[in-house]
Design a protein around this motif. Structure first.
Motif, mmCIF file in Angstrom:
data_model
loop_
_atom_site.group_PDB
_atom_site.id
_atom_site.type_symbol
_atom_site.label_atom_id
_atom_site.label_comp_id
_atom_site.label_asym_id
_atom_site.label_seq_id
_atom_site.Cartn_x
_atom_site.Cartn_y
_atom_site.Cartn_z
ATOM 1 N N VAL A 1 0.799 -1.230 0.000
ATOM 2 C CA VAL A 1 0.000 0.000 0.000
ATOM 3 C C VAL A 1 0.833 1.282 0.000
ATOM 4 C CG1 VAL A 1 -1.977 -1.119 1.061
ATOM 5 C CG2 VAL A 1 -0.233 -0.070 2.519
ATOM 6 N N ASN A 2 2.140 1.189 0.289
ATOM 7 C CA ASN A 2 2.938 2.421 0.242
ATOM 8 C C ASN A 2 4.403 2.091 -0.077
ATOM 9 O OD1 ASN A 2 4.198 1.574 2.646
ATOM 10 N ND2 ASN A 2 2.661 2.594 3.902
ATOM 11 N N ILE A 3 5.223 3.151 -0.197
ATOM 12 C CA ILE A 3 6.609 2.952 -0.609
ATOM 13 C C ILE A 3 7.445 2.311 0.489
ATOM 14 C CG2 ILE A 3 6.546 4.809 -2.286
ATOM 15 C CD1 ILE A 3 8.012 6.572 -0.279
ATOM 16 N N GLU A 4 6.941 2.341 1.730
ATOM 17 C CA GLU A 4 7.663 1.663 2.812
ATOM 18 C C GLU A 4 7.444 0.152 2.788
ATOM 19 O OE1 GLU A 4 5.796 4.451 3.464
ATOM 20 O OE2 GLU A 4 7.510 5.803 3.679
ATOM 21 N N GLY A 5 6.529 -0.281 1.926
ATOM 22 C CA GLY A 5 6.297 -1.717 1.809
ATOM 23 C C GLY A 5 5.228 -2.265 2.720
ATOM 24 N N ALA A 6 4.442 -1.369 3.338
ATOM 25 C CA ALA A 6 3.354 -1.858 4.182
ATOM 26 C C ALA A 6 2.362 -2.637 3.323
ATOM 27 C CB ALA A 6 2.656 -0.688 4.863
ATOM 28 N N LYS A 7 1.826 -3.662 3.928
ATOM 29 C CA LYS A 7 0.918 -4.532 3.186
ATOM 30 C C LYS A 7 -0.421 -4.653 3.897
ATOM 31 C CE LYS A 7 4.935 -7.302 1.871
ATOM 32 N NZ LYS A 7 5.839 -6.648 2.833
ATOM 33 N N ARG A 8 -1.433 -4.978 3.139
ATOM 34 C CA ARG A 8 -2.727 -5.295 3.725
ATOM 35 C C ARG A 8 -3.462 -6.280 2.832
ATOM 36 N NH1 ARG A 8 -7.431 -2.429 1.989
ATOM 37 N NH2 ARG A 8 -7.009 -0.808 0.424
ATOM 38 N N ASN A 9 -4.445 -6.948 3.429
ATOM 39 C CA ASN A 9 -5.270 -7.879 2.677
ATOM 40 C C ASN A 9 -6.476 -7.148 2.098
ATOM 41 O OD1 ASN A 9 -3.575 -9.902 3.586
ATOM 42 N ND2 ASN A 9 -4.905 -10.485 5.271
ATOM 43 N N LYS A 10 -6.868 -7.555 0.926
ATOM 44 C CA LYS A 10 -8.050 -6.964 0.297
ATOM 45 C C LYS A 10 -8.746 -8.009 -0.568
ATOM 46 C CE LYS A 10 -9.648 -2.983 -2.373
ATOM 47 N NZ LYS A 10 -9.288 -1.715 -3.026
ATOM 48 N N ASP A 11 -10.062 -7.953 -0.556
ATOM 49 C CA ASP A 11 -10.867 -8.869 -1.377
ATOM 50 C C ASP A 11 -11.143 -8.241 -2.743
ATOM 51 O OD1 ASP A 11 -12.985 -10.492 1.091
ATOM 52 O OD2 ASP A 11 -11.235 -11.209 0.004
ATOM 53 N N PHE A 12 -11.040 -9.068 -3.775
ATOM 54 C CA PHE A 12 -11.374 -8.646 -5.119
ATOM 55 C C PHE A 12 -12.366 -9.639 -5.727
ATOM 56 C CE2 PHE A 12 -8.414 -5.202 -5.719
ATOM 57 C CZ PHE A 12 -7.419 -5.479 -4.802
ATOM 58 N N TRP A 13 -13.206 -9.121 -6.653
ATOM 59 C CA TRP A 13 -14.221 -9.940 -7.297
ATOM 60 C C TRP A 13 -14.133 -9.816 -8.815
ATOM 61 C CZ3 TRP A 13 -17.547 -13.114 -4.667
ATOM 62 C CH2 TRP A 13 -17.616 -12.936 -3.278
ATOM 63 N N GLY A 14 -14.426 -10.911 -9.488
ATOM 64 C CA GLY A 14 -14.593 -10.867 -10.912
ATOM 65 C C GLY A 14 -15.989 -10.384 -11.272
ATOM 66 N N LYS A 15 -16.229 -10.209 -12.569
ATOM 67 C CA LYS A 15 -17.520 -9.693 -13.020
ATOM 68 C C LYS A 15 -18.577 -10.788 -13.128
ATOM 69 C CE LYS A 15 -15.591 -5.747 -15.509
ATOM 70 N NZ LYS A 15 -15.468 -5.048 -16.824
ATOM 71 N N GLY A 16 -18.147 -12.030 -13.094
ATOM 72 C CA GLY A 16 -19.089 -13.140 -13.127
ATOM 73 C C GLY A 16 -19.216 -13.772 -14.490
ATOM 74 N N THR A 17 -19.545 -15.058 -14.473
ATOM 75 C CA THR A 17 -19.794 -15.789 -15.712
ATOM 76 C C THR A 17 -21.043 -16.639 -15.516
ATOM 77 O OG1 THR A 17 -18.815 -17.287 -17.360
ATOM 78 C CG2 THR A 17 -18.261 -17.714 -15.061
ATOM 79 N N LEU A 18 -21.925 -16.637 -16.500
ATOM 80 C CA LEU A 18 -23.213 -17.301 -16.374
ATOM 81 C C LEU A 18 -23.100 -18.784 -16.706
ATOM 82 C CD1 LEU A 18 -26.299 -17.178 -15.941
ATOM 83 C CD2 LEU A 18 -26.487 -16.575 -18.381
ATOM 84 N N VAL A 19 -23.654 -19.601 -15.819
ATOM 85 C CA VAL A 19 -23.772 -21.040 -16.046
ATOM 86 C C VAL A 19 -25.252 -21.382 -16.065
ATOM 87 C CG1 VAL A 19 -23.364 -23.331 -15.069
ATOM 88 C CG2 VAL A 19 -21.556 -21.599 -15.010
ATOM 89 N N THR A 20 -25.694 -21.989 -17.151
ATOM 90 C CA THR A 20 -27.091 -22.368 -17.296
ATOM 91 C C THR A 20 -27.178 -23.868 -17.524
ATOM 92 O OG1 THR A 20 -27.622 -20.221 -18.288
ATOM 93 C CG2 THR A 20 -29.236 -21.993 -18.566
ATOM 94 N N VAL A 21 -27.935 -24.544 -16.670
ATOM 95 C CA VAL A 21 -28.087 -25.995 -16.770
ATOM 96 C C VAL A 21 -29.551 -26.286 -17.055
ATOM 97 C CG1 VAL A 21 -27.719 -28.223 -15.669
ATOM 98 C CG2 VAL A 21 -26.235 -26.284 -15.104
ATOM 99 N N SER A 22 -29.814 -26.910 -18.177
ATOM 100 C CA SER A 22 -31.183 -27.225 -18.557
ATOM 101 C C SER A 22 -31.515 -28.680 -18.246
ATOM 102 C CB SER A 22 -31.383 -26.954 -20.049
ATOM 103 O OG SER A 22 -30.468 -27.716 -20.815
ATOM 104 N N SER A 23 -32.783 -28.900 -17.957
ATOM 105 C CA SER A 23 -33.216 -30.260 -17.589
ATOM 106 C C SER A 23 -33.590 -31.075 -18.819
ATOM 107 C CB SER A 23 -34.405 -30.181 -16.631
ATOM 108 O OG SER A 23 -35.448 -29.453 -17.234
#
Length: 124
Positions: free
Chosen positions: A102-124
């Motif tokens: 997060v900065n030039i001193e090298g401090a770090k942190r955890n962060k969550d990221f998400w994708g935009k999603g992909t559609l899965v369709t299952v037909s009977s």
């Protein structure tokens, strides 16, 4: 950091699909990657996760049918989905818990990221 999913589509019940999600950007390391899904009219739910040490976790509804795996060198997570059911129909989202600097001193942190999603369709 960007997550890009691929592999969604339409399939008949009993069929298989394989989802992929590649993480890119300013990543120091990745703690955990996983898949979530959201069906129409329902809340987003966990499908499967895999941590850096390799431990995996699955929703009860997909145990024995879905397999999550990870290529750490490529920052990519996969979801092999077999014996698909109509109730698996949803938008599938990739998630990653990433360590970022997060900065030039090298401090770090955890962060969550998400994708935009992909559609899965299952037909009977």
């Amino acid at each position: 950091v960007q997550l890009v999913e691929s592999g969604g589509g339409s399939v008949q019940a009993g069929g298989s699909l394989r989802l992929s999600c590649a993480a890119s950007g300013s990543i120091f390391s990745i703690n955990e990657m996983g898949w979530y899904r959201q069906a129409p009219g329902k809340e987003r739910e966990l499908v499967a996760t895999i941590v850096s040490g390799g431990n995996v976790d699955y929703a009860d509804s997909v145990k024995g049918r879905f397999t999550i795996s990870r290529d750490s060198a490529k920052n990519t997570v996969y979801l092999q989905m077999d014996s698909l059911k109509p109730e698996d129909t949803a938008v599938y989202y990739c998630n990653a818990n990433v360590v970022i600097v997060v900065n030039i001193e090298g401090a770090k942190r955890n962060k969550d990221f998400w994708g935009k999603g992909t559609l899965v369709t299952v037909s009977s």
